[in-house]
Design an enzyme around this catalytic site. Structure first.
Site, PDB file in Angstrom:
ATOM      1  N   GLN A  20       1.118  -1.064   0.203  1.00  0.00           N
ATOM      2  CA  GLN A  20       0.042   0.075   0.204  1.00  0.00           C
ATOM      3  C   GLN A  20       0.895   1.385   0.036  1.00  0.00           C
ATOM      4  OE1 GLN A  20      -3.080  -0.167   3.070  1.00  0.00           O
ATOM      5  NE2 GLN A  20      -3.481   1.930   2.433  1.00  0.00           N
ATOM      6  N   HIS A  41      -6.496  -5.751   4.175  1.00  0.00           N
ATOM      7  CA  HIS A  41      -5.462  -6.045   3.924  1.00  0.00           C
ATOM      8  C   HIS A  41      -6.426  -7.517   3.909  1.00  0.00           C
ATOM      9  CE1 HIS A  41      -2.592  -3.463   2.608  1.00  0.00           C
ATOM     10  NE2 HIS A  41      -3.045  -2.671   2.921  1.00  0.00           N
ATOM     11  N   CYS A  51      -4.203 -10.300   3.450  1.00  0.00           N
ATOM     12  CA  CYS A  51      -3.895 -11.102   4.491  1.00  0.00           C
ATOM     13  C   CYS A  51      -3.503 -11.313   5.581  1.00  0.00           C
ATOM     14  CB  CYS A  51      -2.548 -11.230   3.582  1.00  0.00           C
ATOM     15  SG  CYS A  51      -1.617  -9.708   3.853  1.00  0.00           S
TER      16      CYS A  51
HETATM   17 ZN   LIG Z   1       0.045  -9.366   2.867  1.00  0.00          ZN
END
Ligand SMILES: [Zn+2]
Length: 199
Positions: free
Chosen positions: A129, A157, A159
């Site tokens: 980002q 995110h 993740c």
């Molecule tokens: Zn990630």
């Protein structure tokens, strides 16, 4: 290099390569790539991946140059709430949210629809980002040469949300400022104008 063509035509060789690798991945995780629901999945996944990374073949500066106009207007121009969809380069999982972009013209303005296009060009790559914010900022600064430019991105995110720390409600905010936005009053005016959207 085409400034922006929507990638609906896929290079057959590359698509087939990526498709074969997705089939291998599906097999490796213990699935049966031949079962009904999965038969076309490697091809769909390949096309989705190539769509989501089409920014590598596009030139953001050229997109801006294709719609720059001489104009004396020199107040702040703000484009708020630009949808951002990108892939984190560490996990290749999505991060998504909103970008807010502002600039102060210096003899030239740019067609407003081009700013979200620039965001897309840089978002459709493997990104972090922070660099995405910086890429948009520098492209506008170098191409439009405005008196100032500001970029704020707020994104979630996957993740972080789906794995690892599982912080499901956290939003990451990044920002960058050039020129007149480095002055605290100008920066604050911009932040105030977008603040209704910031949590
Ligand atoms: Zn990630």
């Amino acid at each position: 290099m085409a400034p922006y063509q929507n990638l609906e035509e896929y290079n057959i060789e590359i698509t087939n390569e990526v498709k074969d690798r997705f089939a291998k991945i599906i097999d490796e995780i213990g699935e049966d790539v031949q079962r009904d629901g999965l038969q076309k999945t490697p091809e769909r996944a390949a096309k989705a991946m190539l769509f989501l990374t089409q920014g590598y073949g596009q030139d953001a500066a050229e997109i801006l140059r294709s719609a720059m106009f001489e104009e004396d207007y020199d107040d702040m121009v703000i484009i708020k709430d630009i949808e951002v969809y990108s892939l984190c380069e560490h996990h290749m999982l999505p991060f998504f949210g909103k970008a807010h972009v502002a600039y102060i013209p210096n003899g030239h303005i740019v067609g407003l629809s081009k700013i979200p296009r620039v965001v897309d060009v840089f978002a459709r790559r493997l990104q972090v980002q922070e660099r995405l914010t910086h890429d948009i900022l520098e492209c506008l600064n170098d191409t439009l040469k405005p008196k100032g430019v500001a970029v704020v991105i707020e994104a979630a995110h996957m993740c972080m949300m789906m794995r690892g720390v599982q912080k499901q409600n956290s939003v990451t905010t990044t920002s960058g400022f050039r020129g007149q936005f480095e002055k605290i009053e100008t920066r604050n005016e911009f932040l105030k104008l977008i603040s209704s959207d910031l949590s």
